[in-house]
Design a protein around this motif. Structure first.
Motif, PDB file in Angstrom:
ATOM      1  N   ARG A   1       0.846  -1.203   0.000  1.00 47.87           N
ATOM      2  CA  ARG A   1       0.000   0.000   0.000  1.00 47.87           C
ATOM      3  C   ARG A   1       0.879   1.249   0.000  1.00 47.87           C
ATOM      4  O   ARG A   1       1.828   1.327   0.774  1.00 47.87           O
ATOM      5  CB  ARG A   1      -0.872  -0.019   1.254  1.00 47.87           C
TER       6      ARG A   1
ATOM      7  N   ASN B   1      -1.625   6.572   1.603  1.00 44.06           N
ATOM      8  CA  ASN B   1      -3.020   6.155   1.795  1.00 44.06           C
ATOM      9  C   ASN B   1      -3.262   5.770   3.256  1.00 44.06           C
ATOM     10  O   ASN B   1      -2.837   4.708   3.697  1.00 44.06           O
ATOM     11  CB  ASN B   1      -3.325   4.977   0.852  1.00 44.06           C
TER      12      ASN B   1
ATOM     13  N   THR C   1      -5.553  14.217  10.539  1.00 41.25           N
ATOM     14  CA  THR C   1      -6.825  13.585  10.923  1.00 41.25           C
ATOM     15  C   THR C   1      -6.677  12.065  10.981  1.00 41.25           C
ATOM     16  O   THR C   1      -5.776  11.493  10.371  1.00 41.25           O
ATOM     17  CB  THR C   1      -7.936  13.924   9.907  1.00 41.25           C
TER      18      THR C   1
ATOM     19  N   ALA D   1      -9.047   8.320  10.871  1.00 37.14           N
ATOM     20  CA  ALA D   1     -10.325   7.682  10.567  1.00 37.14           C
ATOM     21  C   ALA D   1     -10.565   6.559  11.575  1.00 37.14           C
ATOM     22  O   ALA D   1      -9.671   5.739  11.811  1.00 37.14           O
ATOM     23  CB  ALA D   1     -10.288   7.119   9.142  1.00 37.14           C
TER      24      ALA D   1
ATOM     25  N   PRO E   1      -6.896  -2.046   7.262  1.00 41.90           N
ATOM     26  CA  PRO E   1      -7.128  -1.859   5.817  1.00 41.90           C
ATOM     27  C   PRO E   1      -7.619  -3.164   5.204  1.00 41.90           C
ATOM     28  O   PRO E   1      -7.364  -4.229   5.758  1.00 41.90           O
ATOM     29  CB  PRO E   1      -5.743  -1.500   5.275  1.00 41.90           C
ATOM     30  N   SER E   2      -8.316  -3.072   4.090  1.00 30.98           N
ATOM     31  CA  SER E   2      -8.851  -4.289   3.482  1.00 30.98           C
ATOM     32  C   SER E   2      -7.718  -5.286   3.216  1.00 30.98           C
ATOM     33  O   SER E   2      -6.609  -4.903   2.832  1.00 30.98           O
ATOM     34  CB  SER E   2      -9.595  -3.951   2.190  1.00 30.98           C
TER      35      SER E   2
ATOM     36  N   ARG F   1     -16.230   8.684   1.046  1.00 34.66           N
ATOM     37  CA  ARG F   1     -16.404   7.402   0.341  1.00 34.66           C
ATOM     38  C   ARG F   1     -17.814   6.914   0.618  1.00 34.66           C
ATOM     39  O   ARG F   1     -18.194   6.771   1.777  1.00 34.66           O
ATOM     40  CB  ARG F   1     -15.382   6.368   0.833  1.00 34.66           C
TER      41      ARG F   1
ATOM     42  N   LYS G   1      -8.027  14.224  -0.156  1.00 30.13           N
ATOM     43  CA  LYS G   1      -8.413  14.089   1.245  1.00 30.13           C
ATOM     44  C   LYS G   1      -8.583  12.610   1.617  1.00 30.13           C
ATOM     45  O   LYS G   1      -8.256  12.176   2.693  1.00 30.13           O
ATOM     46  CB  LYS G   1      -9.723  14.855   1.446  1.00 30.13           C
ATOM     47  N   SER G   2      -9.107  11.827   0.712  1.00 25.35           N
ATOM     48  CA  SER G   2      -9.246  10.398   0.959  1.00 25.35           C
ATOM     49  C   SER G   2      -8.628   9.656  -0.227  1.00 25.35           C
ATOM     50  O   SER G   2      -9.327   9.168  -1.104  1.00 25.35           O
ATOM     51  CB  SER G   2     -10.719  10.038   1.118  1.00 25.35           C
TER      52      SER G   2
ATOM     53  N   GLY H   1      -7.386   6.906  -0.980  1.00 21.63           N
ATOM     54  CA  GLY H   1      -7.699   5.524  -1.354  1.00 21.63           C
ATOM     55  C   GLY H   1      -8.911   5.408  -2.246  1.00 21.63           C
ATOM     56  O   GLY H   1      -9.152   4.367  -2.843  1.00 21.63           O
TER      57      GLY H   1
END
Ligand code: AMP
Ligand code: MG
Length: 324
Positions: A53, A57, A112, A114, A137-138, A190, A218-219, A221
């Motif tokens: 990854r 991300n 920030t 999540a 993460p996935s 998302r 900002k996101s 992924g």
């Protein structure tokens, strides 16, 4: 070698590995995640390396309840409390200003973090038993199809040193909705099965949708190619579905049976059922002898109610990236 375990025995083994900084995979109600202690920088670095990854991300930190978020954020806001009350445990990720406790690697250097409290009993049991937040993460190599079964994880990380907790098939089937609470108005970064309308109702205010804006980092992924099978994959119309032949693995929702010379997977025509089965069908297509995958375009939004339209929209967000 990957090792797969179920039940309480799996939790005990996973807690031991988390303490040693070794990666595990665990089921959530959305997709399977790769777990590491969120406050252990080296363990998190191993997850980035295992997935391949990009370090730009950021990861979602999984908690067993709102109490566990306190040390991770600067402020647990009223909006966060309202959304957690309404949707946790569940498929909603909240983005808040991070505290100094959270290592930069987790947030890709950003200010920030999540956070999400997953609903799957094995995920909750694991985080409770470990007693600390876990990144998740996935559990797929970066850019590939997300896993919704333990077998998908095994296939993705064959030959790697990884303990996989088997909790069956994921119920939601697509990744969580991500909502950013750090700007003036809440913004969905998302889309997912928790819809913008549901979030707006709980907060009693307008919620922006930012994931369609081009150039948003900002996101990160949610940008670019993602969720991809290894085979060429196309979105096709319902009419084209009828023209698919044996060399094409077709994933459809508007028909009840495939023709004799067709191969593929029929998914439910309701968006929740479609989302639940989608990644599994894509994995099947990748493993099949077909040379291409065709996925039937979701219904046009004027044909369906608005809550459904928003779930189809979340599905489309994945499909357009899978088909790049
Ligand atoms: P995955 O864990 O693979 O489902 O991806 C996690 C998603 O959450 C990615 O789209 C990230 O960009 C997003 N994400 C994680 N942390 C943040 C954050 N601090 N701000 C915005 N988005 C985030
Ligand atoms: Mg992912």
């Amino acid at each position: 070698m990957t090792e797969t375990l179920e039940g309480p025995e799996a939790i005990v083994a996973a807690v031991a590995r988390l303490g040693l900084g070794e990666p595990i995979a665990f089921p959530t109600e959305t997709v399977y995640g790769l777990g590491a202690d969120a406050l252990d920088e080296d363990a998190v670095a191993r997850i980035f390396a295992l997935k391949g990854r990009p370090s730009t991300n950021p990861l979602i930190v999984h908690v067993s309840g709102a109490e566990m978020v306190d040390e991770l954020v600067e402020e647990w806001t009223n909006e966060a409390q309202l959304l957690a009350d309404a949707f946790w445990p569940g498929a909603l990720t909240l983005v808040l200003n991070k505290s100094e406790r959270v290592p930069d690697i987790v947030t890709a250097g950003g200010p920030t973090v999540a956070v999400r409290c997953p609903e799957h009993p094995l995920a909750l049991g694991l985080i409770e038993a470990y007693g600390k937040p876990i990144v998740g993460p996935s559990a797929n190599p970066s850019g590939r199809i997300s896993p919704t079964t333990a077998e998908h994880v095994e296939m993705g990380f064959e030959g790697q040193d990884l303990l996989i907790l088997d909790g069956g098939s994921c119920r939601a089937g697509i990744e969580s909705t991500v909502v950013d609470l750090t700007s003036e108005e809440p913004r969905v970064l998302r889309p997912g099965v928790v819809t913008v309308a549901q979030i707006a109702r709980v907060l009693d205010q307008d919620v922006r949708i930012d994931h369609q804006e081009s150039g948003i980092t900002k996101s990160p992924g949610v940008l670019g190619a993602h969720y991809q099978p290894t085979k060429p994959t196309r979105l096709v119309s319902s009419d084209e579905v009828a023209q698919s032949g044996p060399d094409i693995f077709v994933i459809a929702w508007s028909i009840e049976v495939l023709g004799d010379s067709q191969s593929g997977h029929i998914l439910p025509a309701d968006p929740h059922g479609f989302a639940r089965g989608l990644y599994n069908a894509m994995h099947e297509g990748d493993l099949s002898t077909a040379s291409q995958i065709w996925i039937e375009h979701p219904p046009k939004s004027d044909e369906i109610g608005s809550e459904d339209a928003q779930i189809w929209h979340a599905i489309m967000e994945r499909l357009t990236r899978a088909c790049q």
